[in-house]
Design a protein around this motif. Sequence first.
Motif, PDB file in Angstrom:
ATOM      1  N   ILE A 366     -11.745  11.614   3.125  1.00 53.13           N
ATOM      2  CA  ILE A 366     -10.880  11.950   1.970  1.00 53.13           C
ATOM      3  C   ILE A 366      -9.637  12.246   2.916  1.00 53.13           C
ATOM      4  CG2 ILE A 366     -10.352  13.699   0.435  1.00 53.13           C
ATOM      5  CD1 ILE A 366     -13.543  14.009   0.045  1.00 53.13           C
ATOM      6  N   LYS A 367      -8.512  11.657   2.485  1.00 50.75           N
ATOM      7  CA  LYS A 367      -7.144  11.812   2.819  1.00 50.75           C
ATOM      8  C   LYS A 367      -6.070  11.716   1.702  1.00 50.75           C
ATOM      9  CE  LYS A 367      -6.678   7.007   4.565  1.00 50.75           C
ATOM     10  NZ  LYS A 367      -6.458   6.382   5.697  1.00 50.75           N
ATOM     11  N   GLU A 368      -5.073  12.344   1.904  1.00 49.59           N
ATOM     12  CA  GLU A 368      -3.926  12.176   0.878  1.00 49.59           C
ATOM     13  C   GLU A 368      -3.379  10.895   0.822  1.00 49.59           C
ATOM     14  OE1 GLU A 368      -0.797  15.017   0.678  1.00 49.59           O
ATOM     15  OE2 GLU A 368      -2.256  16.784   1.262  1.00 49.59           O
ATOM     16  N   ILE A 369      -2.836  10.595  -0.221  1.00 50.61           N
ATOM     17  CA  ILE A 369      -1.865   9.419  -0.292  1.00 50.61           C
ATOM     18  C   ILE A 369      -0.632   9.566   0.395  1.00 50.61           C
ATOM     19  CG2 ILE A 369      -0.707   7.544  -1.924  1.00 50.61           C
ATOM     20  CD1 ILE A 369      -3.773   7.161  -1.869  1.00 50.61           C
ATOM     21  N   PRO A 370       0.085   8.864   1.124  1.00 48.48           N
ATOM     22  CA  PRO A 370       1.084   9.302   1.881  1.00 48.48           C
ATOM     23  C   PRO A 370       2.449   9.702   1.211  1.00 48.48           C
ATOM     24  CG  PRO A 370       0.782   6.976   2.137  1.00 48.48           C
ATOM     25  CD  PRO A 370      -0.436   7.537   1.375  1.00 48.48           C
ATOM     26  N   PHE A 371       2.673   9.391  -0.197  1.00 49.32           N
ATOM     27  CA  PHE A 371       3.718   9.448  -0.817  1.00 49.32           C
ATOM     28  C   PHE A 371       3.597  10.889  -1.598  1.00 49.32           C
ATOM     29  CE2 PHE A 371       1.724   5.950  -3.396  1.00 49.32           C
ATOM     30  CZ  PHE A 371       1.468   6.996  -4.404  1.00 49.32           C
ATOM     31  N   TRP A 406       4.648   5.275 -12.483  1.00 51.33           N
ATOM     32  CA  TRP A 406       5.228   4.711 -11.390  1.00 51.33           C
ATOM     33  C   TRP A 406       4.154   3.637 -10.611  1.00 51.33           C
ATOM     34  CZ3 TRP A 406       9.995   6.410  -8.959  1.00 51.33           C
ATOM     35  CH2 TRP A 406      10.431   7.677  -9.492  1.00 51.33           C
ATOM     36  N   MET A 407       4.716   2.732 -10.093  1.00 54.69           N
ATOM     37  CA  MET A 407       3.878   1.694  -9.405  1.00 54.69           C
ATOM     38  C   MET A 407       3.947   1.616  -7.862  1.00 54.69           C
ATOM     39  SD  MET A 407       4.269  -1.749  -8.075  1.00 54.69           S
ATOM     40  CE  MET A 407       5.601  -2.357  -8.604  1.00 54.69           C
ATOM     41  N   THR A 408       2.922   1.463  -7.203  1.00 57.31           N
ATOM     42  CA  THR A 408       3.059   0.998  -5.934  1.00 57.31           C
ATOM     43  C   THR A 408       1.736  -0.104  -5.431  1.00 57.31           C
ATOM     44  OG1 THR A 408       2.337   2.152  -3.641  1.00 57.31           O
ATOM     45  CG2 THR A 408       1.166   2.945  -5.440  1.00 57.31           C
ATOM     46  N   ARG A 409       2.053  -0.637  -4.678  1.00 53.33           N
ATOM     47  CA  ARG A 409       1.151  -1.818  -4.057  1.00 53.33           C
ATOM     48  C   ARG A 409       0.436  -1.316  -2.770  1.00 53.33           C
ATOM     49  NH1 ARG A 409       3.007  -6.709  -6.262  1.00 53.33           N
ATOM     50  NH2 ARG A 409       4.861  -6.414  -7.426  1.00 53.33           N
ATOM     51  N   TYR A 410      -0.775  -1.696  -2.758  1.00 51.57           N
ATOM     52  CA  TYR A 410      -1.827  -1.520  -1.704  1.00 51.57           C
ATOM     53  C   TYR A 410      -2.110  -2.843  -0.933  1.00 51.57           C
ATOM     54  CZ  TYR A 410      -5.953   0.498   0.749  1.00 51.57           C
ATOM     55  OH  TYR A 410      -6.957   1.164   1.522  1.00 51.57           O
ATOM     56  N   ASN A 411      -1.336  -2.719   0.451  1.00 48.23           N
ATOM     57  CA  ASN A 411      -1.305  -3.906   1.234  1.00 48.23           C
ATOM     58  C   ASN A 411      -1.875  -3.484   2.731  1.00 48.23           C
ATOM     59  OD1 ASN A 411      -0.172  -5.717  -0.609  1.00 48.23           O
ATOM     60  ND2 ASN A 411       1.948  -4.805  -0.079  1.00 48.23           N
ATOM     61  N   ASN A 412      -2.901  -4.066   2.809  1.00 49.96           N
ATOM     62  CA  ASN A 412      -3.554  -4.023   4.397  1.00 49.96           C
ATOM     63  C   ASN A 412      -4.004  -2.427   4.479  1.00 49.96           C
ATOM     64  OD1 ASN A 412      -3.387  -6.720   5.141  1.00 49.96           O
ATOM     65  ND2 ASN A 412      -1.245  -6.643   5.500  1.00 49.96           N
ATOM     66  N   GLY A 413      -4.494  -1.662   3.593  1.00 51.89           N
ATOM     67  CA  GLY A 413      -4.567  -0.384   3.859  1.00 51.89           C
ATOM     68  C   GLY A 413      -3.388   0.573   3.645  1.00 51.89           C
ATOM     69  N   GLN A 414      -2.059   0.119   3.430  1.00 47.66           N
ATOM     70  CA  GLN A 414      -0.991   0.767   3.209  1.00 47.66           C
ATOM     71  C   GLN A 414      -0.465   0.772   1.823  1.00 47.66           C
ATOM     72  OE1 GLN A 414       0.148   2.571   6.071  1.00 47.66           O
ATOM     73  NE2 GLN A 414      -1.696   1.778   7.049  1.00 47.66           N
ATOM     74  N   TRP A 415      -0.024   2.031   1.406  1.00 50.31           N
ATOM     75  CA  TRP A 415       0.786   2.093   0.067  1.00 50.31           C
ATOM     76  C   TRP A 415       2.349   1.855   0.272  1.00 50.31           C
ATOM     77  CZ3 TRP A 415      -2.591   2.364  -3.706  1.00 50.31           C
ATOM     78  CH2 TRP A 415      -3.753   2.678  -3.460  1.00 50.31           C
ATOM     79  N   THR A 416       3.070   1.136  -0.589  1.00 47.43           N
ATOM     80  CA  THR A 416       4.395   0.905  -0.723  1.00 47.43           C
ATOM     81  C   THR A 416       5.133   2.097  -1.443  1.00 47.43           C
ATOM     82  OG1 THR A 416       4.646  -0.378  -2.639  1.00 47.43           O
ATOM     83  CG2 THR A 416       4.032  -1.431  -0.353  1.00 47.43           C
TER      84      THR A 416
END
Length: 869
Positions: A366-371, A406-416
Amino acid sequence: MIFVNRSLLFISRSSYSVKMLLKRFIIFIYLATANFVLFAQNPSKVFQKANTQFETLGYAKAIELYESALKKTKGATDDEIVKAKINLALSYKLVKDYANAERAFRDVLSANPILKGDDIKAYRHFAQVLSSNGKYPEANIYWQKFNELQEQDKRGVEFIKLNSNREALERNAGSYKIEYVGINSSSADFSPVYYKKGLVFVSGRSANSAIRRVFNWDASSFLDLFYLDDLKALGTDNGGASAIGSSSQSAAKTPSTSKKLGNDYYTPPTANDTKTVGRKGNEYITGSKDLDYEENPTIPTEKFSKSINSKYHEGPCAFFHDGSKIVFTRNSQSGGGGIFGKKNNAAINRLKLYIAEYEDNDWRKIKEIPFNSNDYSCGHPTLTIDDKIMYFVSDMPGGYGGTDIWMTRYNNGQWTKPQNLGGTVNTRGNEMFPFIDERGNLYFSSDGHPGLGDLDIFFIPMNTATAMPSGKVRNIGAPLNSNKDDFGIITDSERQTGFISSNRKRGGTDDDIYKFTRLGTLYGCRELVVNIYDNETKKPFDRIRFEYEIKGNTSSRESAITSNLGTIKLCLEADNDFNFLVKQNGYQPETVNFSNKEASDYESSKLDIYLKKEIIVVDKNKKNKVVETQKEADVLVSRRNGNAVSTIFRGIVTAGKDSTPIAGVLIKFTNQCTGVTQEMTTGADGSYEFKRELNCDYILESFKENFGKSTELVAKVEEKRSIINIFRKKTPVINTGSLFDTKLYKVGDVVKLDNIYYDSESYKIRKDAARELEKLVLTMQKNPNMIIEIRSHTDTRGNALDNLSLSQRRANEVVDFLAQKGVAKNRMRGVGKGESEPVNGCGDGMQCTEAEHQRNRRTEFKILSIERK
């Protein structure tokens, strides 16, 4: 349904508590913007305890104290009493007790107090309460008062229109069956999401816990995730669901209740039967603590996961479609810095998004979303079917009002970096509870778009490539919406079946989950007023018959007859194109096209048809009469011309069949961010040209006599640095380091003025800017026949409409400065561009330095005319 149970407190732009976001994701908007929290200096001691509870978001206790304090007003000033009554009314509204909120607002506003500043918003709050109580005509009275006393917030205009025609959102009610499901309890139950063969949902039930955690907002329980492992348990055949408003209701099994409300258990309390004065403690709140009311689930569920559920709030979640990951809402575990500082010792936490992975039969990592941030809240996730895009709710900077999607993309395990969905979706109110179906259509709840009462569910198609809106926001209407809170929908792409959350049964805290099934058409109908005139006299025909059909479907053809005034109102199936066929003796037959795909749901569209008389000529050779008829009118087609990412939008209007350019077509180009409309009429070449802001949607409309109205959405261009570079080449921005030379530049050039910057939220010209403007004065003196447009810009932080107003003041300030230096005002035009044209990548939601934001707070001038001798 008390405000807090479904939103885990949402902190808007300042700070807050925690429970509201799960249920409502709202509240500090009202506090940060309404300013209802403080009295005049040195308030009477009798109100001090109530004030403290109100300021620290303890509304349940504040209600008790205000009710008691207002009985003992000796020594309090009239202003203090008015403030106390407003705070009491607002407290009831925030805990979703609309019966008592109406009573309290009526008590203070019926005395016609003189309200100033942010206190004027009491009229808006009362209008919203009246709508939720089904008193729409009276709500319009207070919306109108609110509109008259302020200029910025224009929501009331649209709400008044809808309140005058509520039936428009109720026409299609018979197309749906709503069923109350047996997993509901006496506590809040809401926001279901599909998981494996069952449902995961949010609930405030204690699940036989020995410790009951209570939330100070409304004294309700903390929230956890619960799990129903098999949807088959909700089938109507085994009594798991009971129908509302259908023939099967009498045979359905009623949930276990020891108190019947009204004639059935779905009737919410009203102002006439609500307990108010005399109740103690939290019992002031309607429905929050009815100790004689109990409702037990008829279908067993269990807590979802010990590793996900904690001593904190857990709320709306979303699963990756292979079940490998979960994104869920939880209030942060560390203090976010209270809004009230150390004085009140208020450690108020934010809502945050977390992600976890399913490994070894449990949820781990379990971890926080970075933004996430300690400065704002994030929650309410939903994922596209390919798990590449997540929509969520936040009050982060760069939004439009309260809470935005809001919108964010999930690319290769990273959030934009998150991107705001813009002004088509988001309003000055609150948007929350997004859900994206398998086709990429977005559903969300809002109290800022016109609806039937408080939160309504809305729908908008999305561009799957850009993940941004590509159509018009639609209220999905009754019975999925009601005059109470409706939210947390999940469904398929055709809306055949699904689930919603609502507090329509008892109001207050009583959120429940309902199953729905569509039995009829997906859409209802939209009104159209048809007028038929004589083309020469412009007089209406008396009772003329005509036919109409859905384009391409002759079996749908119907006939109608106008009134003796030549008019008739039809209600046409929504989201369709139609052909209208009119034949009248002595007149040429007419076929006119009409589309209601972009038409309003609650305002009638208009179609004017003009019939031309037959032309009779005599053939001298054959000595007989020949009737000549005009070629059948064709549909208007707008063909775009030019660069797709240019700030100039060009096109040509032609006839659909032979591509012949059409003159005399009225073209309207409406900015969906600002509501500003540009108009022009096509010439012989059928061409049109408009200025365009790339980050705003536009509606392009074409009108011509004997043609149906043509409407098209021109979607905004996703902001990228490469796009900015492209349109810079198309519209050169010229540096004025040296004196302007008209031999080098031409009409239409945009000239950047160095060092014309502003302090944040200010429109006053700084000293460094004044020095630069002196150069422009010399340029205007050297070129006395030059006419220019002063264009001022803001950065992208804050509300878009406020920024537009601020930029206009900045432009006006420059015009005034030049006029004081002797430049004639008729040679200048000030235009505010707001945040629509950033010079860098600092769009809404983007993290930028102060220096980058300052680059956007600038002034340019555009050359409109140069007359050379």
